[in-house]
Design an enzyme around this catalytic site. Structure first.
Site, PDB file in Angstrom:
ATOM      1  CD1 TRP A 430      -3.011  -1.772   0.203  1.00 23.27           C
ATOM      2  CD2 TRP A 430      -3.529  -0.745  -1.957  1.00 23.27           C
ATOM      3  NE1 TRP A 430      -2.328  -0.254   0.110  1.00 23.27           N
ATOM      4  CE2 TRP A 430      -2.822   0.248  -1.090  1.00 23.27           C
ATOM      5  CE3 TRP A 430      -3.812  -0.457  -3.151  1.00 23.27           C
ATOM      6  CZ2 TRP A 430      -2.795   1.353  -1.690  1.00 23.27           C
ATOM      7  CZ3 TRP A 430      -3.860   0.828  -3.737  1.00 23.27           C
ATOM      8  CH2 TRP A 430      -3.241   1.710  -2.943  1.00 23.27           C
ATOM      9  CE1 TYR A 434      -5.704   5.337  -0.689  1.00 24.48           C
ATOM     10  CE2 TYR A 434      -6.929   5.448  -2.243  1.00 24.48           C
ATOM     11  CZ  TYR A 434      -6.076   5.933  -1.577  1.00 24.48           C
ATOM     12  OH  TYR A 434      -5.720   7.089  -1.630  1.00 24.48           O
ATOM     13  CG  ASP A 450      -0.144   0.678   2.867  1.00 27.42           C
ATOM     14  OD1 ASP A 450      -0.553   1.191   1.932  1.00 27.42           O
ATOM     15  OD2 ASP A 450       0.547   1.288   3.779  1.00 27.42           O
TER      16      ASP A 450
END
Length: 506
Positions: A430, A434, A450
């Site tokens: 994640w 990101y 997410d």
């Protein structure tokens, strides 16, 4: 290694329709060269239409200039957004273009550039010739000269500083290159209506419509770090530079003039060195995603029934990247499993505690720089509210950036970038995705873990697993990051409009 597929031939019927209707959606997707004048133009050029028999279409400005055409002084091809389809993804030409845009050929040989994307020099030349109609050196040269043309037209910078800003080592070389390519002296473009006032430089940054600037500001506003950046109803501002040479910038919508709607953002820049101008503009174009092609993205994503109505509702959503990669990485670590508001609060404390305070604030909202990796490599971050584990991860990331284990190089493939980041303790898929989305603007970054995404795709109130979401998103490639932004936006509560921020006031 991914090789860029051969492009489809330009659809002459579409080019003709776009030219005759002066359709801004095709700005930068092709250029119109006029054989009788040896000038090339943007599709929306206001000049009278030439005879069709005198027209040749080119995919990019470098190809037009390689064929001996010079840019129109009226429609100004230097303002066109780049063709996002070439500069997106992980294919060899796309990655090479990213390197060229980052100024690589100012320091590297062509052979070294080719090696960075896993090709031989001859193979890279052939790919550029086949796909773009220009050599890598030609693309590099066109980029420098068109930026110089913009500075000459829009600012009052001395010509010596324009030459430096465009990457020329000497004024003589700049003058020679400009005369050879454009058949005029640089000073012929000088205008005295210019944009330098009280040390502030103003430049236009065009985009291809539609562009939802209000949504971009909403996203940035919710994550803005007080003291470092400020977002008001009409623009984004932040502190840039170093403690020894700080500056500020502000990005807002370009004011409309008369009956025309200007498809551009207005950049106001203070305190930047001329040699840094091209890099700053390139960085901001990535941050605000100004080179995206909304038509191509919408066409690819509209195959999904969940995304289709979102794309119709907000066709101009772009990827909201960030100014500083380290700043984004710290935010991503702090934001693991907490709300956006909570992450902003803790990251703001970190910036205030360890950032560099400006001797003279630019405004009440812009008072300090975000801390550098050097400042956080060994800092005790538990006192600002970080858990020991996350504090240790921030320390680790700072040290990894300093020793080169990770970076924010936009020419890396998504797989390479993610694998490097997840190798660090405390960084999972994640966080790595990101960072890929917001620090490098990768169009296919996809944080499948997410929670908001997992809940946003189903319409029955259920939650998808990361595996199921990843499988669903296969049809969204290579634009998964744009699907993420659409789904995040659809899940956001309505934002309140703040008061206007005045930058540069004491």
């Amino acid at each position: 290694m991914l090789l860029t597929p051969a492009p489809d031939p330009l659809d002459l019927r579409v080019c003709e329709q776009a030219r005759l209707s002066r359709d801004a959606r095709f700005d930068g997707l092709f250029f119109i060269a006029v054989t009788s004048t040896r000038i090339y133009c943007r599709p929306m050029c206001p000049a009278p239409s030439p005879k069709p028999s005198n027209i040749v279409y080119y995919r990019n400005a470098a190809a037009a200039e390689a064929a001996g055409f010079r840019p129109c002084l009226r429609c100004r091809p230097e303002l066109s957004p780049a063709d996002g389809s070439w500069r997106r993804g992980d294919a060899a030409v796309a990655r090479a273009l990213k390197l060229i845009e980052a100024g690589a050929l100012a320091e590297l040989s062509l052979a070294e550039l080719a090696g960075k994307v896993g090709l031989g020099e001859r193979q890279l030349r052939r790919l550029f010739s086949d796909r773009l109609g220009a050599t890598p050196i030609g693309v590099h040269g066109t980029r420098r000269l068109l930026f110089a043309k913009q500075l000459l037209t829009e600012t009052e910078l001395p010509i010596t500083q324009v030459a430096l800003a465009a990457g020329f080592g000497s004024l003589t070389r700049f003058n020679t290159a400009f005369r050879d390519e454009y058949r005029m002296a640089p000073r012929a473009l000088r205008k005295r209506e210019g944009a330098v006032a009280s040390g502030t430089l103003t430049l236009r940054m065009n985009y291809r419509p539609p562009y939802d600037f209000a949504a971009m500001l909403d996203f940035l506003r919710g994550r803005a770090l007080p003291g470092v950046e400020a977002v008001d109803a009409s623009g984004y501002a932040r502190v840039i530079g170093t403690s020894a040479a700080p500056g500020w910038l502000r990005v807002s919508a370009w004011p409309s003039s008369g009956k025309t709607n200007e498809h551009a953002l207005k950049l106001q820049l203070h305190g930047a060195l001329p040699a840094d101008l091209l890099a700053i503009v390139h960085r901001l174009r990535r941050m605000f995603d100004l080179d995206a092609d909304p038509q191509a993205i919408a066409k690819a994503l509209s195959v999904d029934t969940r995304l289709r109505p979102l794309l119709k509702k907000r066709p101009g959503l772009r990827l909201p990247s960030g100014w500083d990669g380290f700043e984004i990485a710290v935010r991503a670590i702090v934001g693991q499993q907490v709300s956006v508001a909570a992450a902003r609060t803790v990251t703001s404390r970190l910036a205030q505690r360890f950032g560099t305070v400006l001797p003279t604030p630019f405004s009440p909202e812009l008072v300090h720089l975000f801390p550098t990796p050097e400042a956080l490599a060994d800092a005790d971050l538990t006192a600002i509210g970080l858990t020991r584990a996350r504090a240790a991860t921030v320390n680790t990331v700072a040290r990894a950036l300093l020793d080169g284990r990770v970076d924010f190089r936009t020419e890396r493939t998504l797989e390479d970038l993610v694998s490097r980041w997840v190798a660090l303790p405390g960084i999972g898929p994640w966080t790595a995705n990101y960072i890929a989305l917001r620090a490098t603007g990768h169009p296919d970054a996809f944080p499948a873990d997410d929670l908001v995404l997992q809940k946003a795709v189903p319409t029955d109130g259920s939650r998808m697993t990361a595996k199921a979401l990843t499988s669903r998103a296969e049809s969204w490639r290579p634009w998964r990051a744009y699907a993420v932004i659409q789904l995040w936006r659809d899940s956001m509560p309505a934002a309140r409009t703040p008061a206007k921020v005045v930058v540069g006031a004491t």
